[in-house]
Design a protein around this motif. Structure first.
Motif, PDB file in Angstrom:
ATOM      1  N   UNK A  38      17.884 -30.057 -20.771  1.00 12.42           N
ATOM      2  CA  UNK A  38      17.072 -29.221 -21.336  1.00 12.42           C
ATOM      3  C   UNK A  38      16.639 -28.439 -19.951  1.00 12.42           C
ATOM      4  N   UNK A  39      16.570 -27.384 -19.812  1.00 10.82           N
ATOM      5  CA  UNK A  39      16.440 -26.656 -18.821  1.00 10.82           C
ATOM      6  C   UNK A  39      14.637 -26.473 -18.343  1.00 10.82           C
ATOM      7  N   UNK A  40      13.989 -26.822 -19.474  1.00 11.86           N
ATOM      8  CA  UNK A  40      12.538 -26.904 -19.263  1.00 11.86           C
ATOM      9  C   UNK A  40      12.089 -28.209 -19.113  1.00 11.86           C
ATOM     10  N   UNK A  79      20.038 -32.400 -35.973  1.00 10.43           N
ATOM     11  CA  UNK A  79      19.634 -31.418 -36.426  1.00 10.43           C
ATOM     12  C   UNK A  79      18.188 -31.367 -36.712  1.00 10.43           C
ATOM     13  N   UNK A  92      15.045 -23.984 -35.353  1.00  9.67           N
ATOM     14  CA  UNK A  92      16.255 -24.853 -35.587  1.00  9.67           C
ATOM     15  C   UNK A  92      16.577 -25.118 -34.015  1.00  9.67           C
ATOM     16  N   UNK A  93      16.664 -26.675 -34.235  1.00 10.40           N
ATOM     17  CA  UNK A  93      17.347 -27.403 -32.894  1.00 10.40           C
ATOM     18  C   UNK A  93      18.376 -28.382 -33.226  1.00 10.40           C
ATOM     19  N   UNK A  94      19.417 -28.406 -32.230  1.00 15.89           N
ATOM     20  CA  UNK A  94      20.327 -29.434 -32.249  1.00 15.89           C
ATOM     21  C   UNK A  94      20.162 -30.068 -30.756  1.00 15.89           C
ATOM     22  N   UNK A 108      21.113 -33.390 -24.210  1.00 16.60           N
ATOM     23  CA  UNK A 108      21.318 -31.965 -24.225  1.00 16.60           C
ATOM     24  C   UNK A 108      20.699 -31.511 -25.670  1.00 16.60           C
ATOM     25  N   UNK A 109      20.123 -30.021 -25.472  1.00 20.52           N
ATOM     26  CA  UNK A 109      19.599 -29.557 -26.934  1.00 20.52           C
ATOM     27  C   UNK A 109      19.707 -28.084 -26.708  1.00 20.52           C
ATOM     28  N   UNK A 110      19.883 -27.434 -27.815  1.00 19.10           N
ATOM     29  CA  UNK A 110      19.839 -25.848 -27.962  1.00 19.10           C
ATOM     30  C   UNK A 110      18.873 -25.604 -29.026  1.00 19.10           C
ATOM     31  N   UNK A 111      18.131 -24.537 -28.798  1.00 19.42           N
ATOM     32  CA  UNK A 111      17.131 -24.279 -29.751  1.00 19.42           C
ATOM     33  C   UNK A 111      16.949 -22.924 -30.020  1.00 19.42           C
ATOM     34  N   UNK A 112      16.592 -22.460 -31.374  1.00 15.13           N
ATOM     35  CA  UNK A 112      16.650 -21.105 -31.696  1.00 15.13           C
ATOM     36  C   UNK A 112      15.403 -20.799 -32.724  1.00 15.13           C
TER      37      UNK A 112
END
Lengths: 125, 125
Positions: A38-40, A79, A92-94, A108-112
């Motif tokens: 996670x880049x943060x 999820x 929403x996050x995975x 790892x994650x992705x957030x929208x």
């Protein structure tokens, strides 16, 4: 092993992110080194501790709910519906975690942000 | 079954999204009804066809790469690097698919722009 990995990852994420107790999460379910994507967030337990502390300070009423849990070998995928402010649509996050010997060692994650309008009526979950 | 589900999902996504041939993707690997959770895309084959056509018209040089594939029962998860414009950092995406009898019938995803700066040196993949 997959069921153990799922349980340990849910416990790690709940303890560290939802309850804010990163130290206990790592003591019980985390491994070293802990590689962060996670880049943060900085690497390791210390990086996650600083991030969670800042998040809880700025969003004391945030709420998260794990909607689905998947496992494949040493990987567990969550999820998640995250609501930083009560009443907002939230995100929403995975999250993807890699485990070694049942301990969480990589993330790892992705957030929208959930938009107001949707082209379907199925929600993002 | 998991290995078949992985192969069918990768083939479906490659054919539909990377190659733009949604009709063939559904004929070979898709099921009905196809339930869509991406808020920008309408339900069914028709919803995906319209979305992919619009995307390819506005981003003709887009490139996608599947970085990881996971499967758990009837679910397949893809971790994808999407670069809409050559040379840009692009997006990190996680796609979740549900299959029935080896056919893709439901889709969720989460997409995040890759930021310029990161608190770690591990990349989002």
């Amino acid at each position: 092993m997959s069921e153990t990995n799922k349980a340990n990852t849910v416990a790690f994420h709940t303890k560290a992110v939802f309850e804010g107790d990163v130290a206990t999460a790592f003591r019980l379910y985390g491994g070293t080194p802990y590689r962060q994507h996670n880049p943060l967030i900085g690497d390791g337990e210390e990086g996650l501790r600083k991030f969670v502390a800042a998040m809880r300070a700025s969003r004391p009423d945030a709420h998260g709910e794990i909607k689905r849990v998947f496992a494949d070998g040493d990987y567990v995928i969550l999820h998640v519906h995250n609501v930083p402010t009560p009443g907002s649509r939230g995100n929403a996050i995975v999250d993807i975690f890699r485990l070694e010997n049942g301990k969480v060692v990589e993330h790892w994650d992705v957030r929208q942000e959930i938009p107001e309008q949707s082209a379907n009526s199925n929600t993002m979950f």
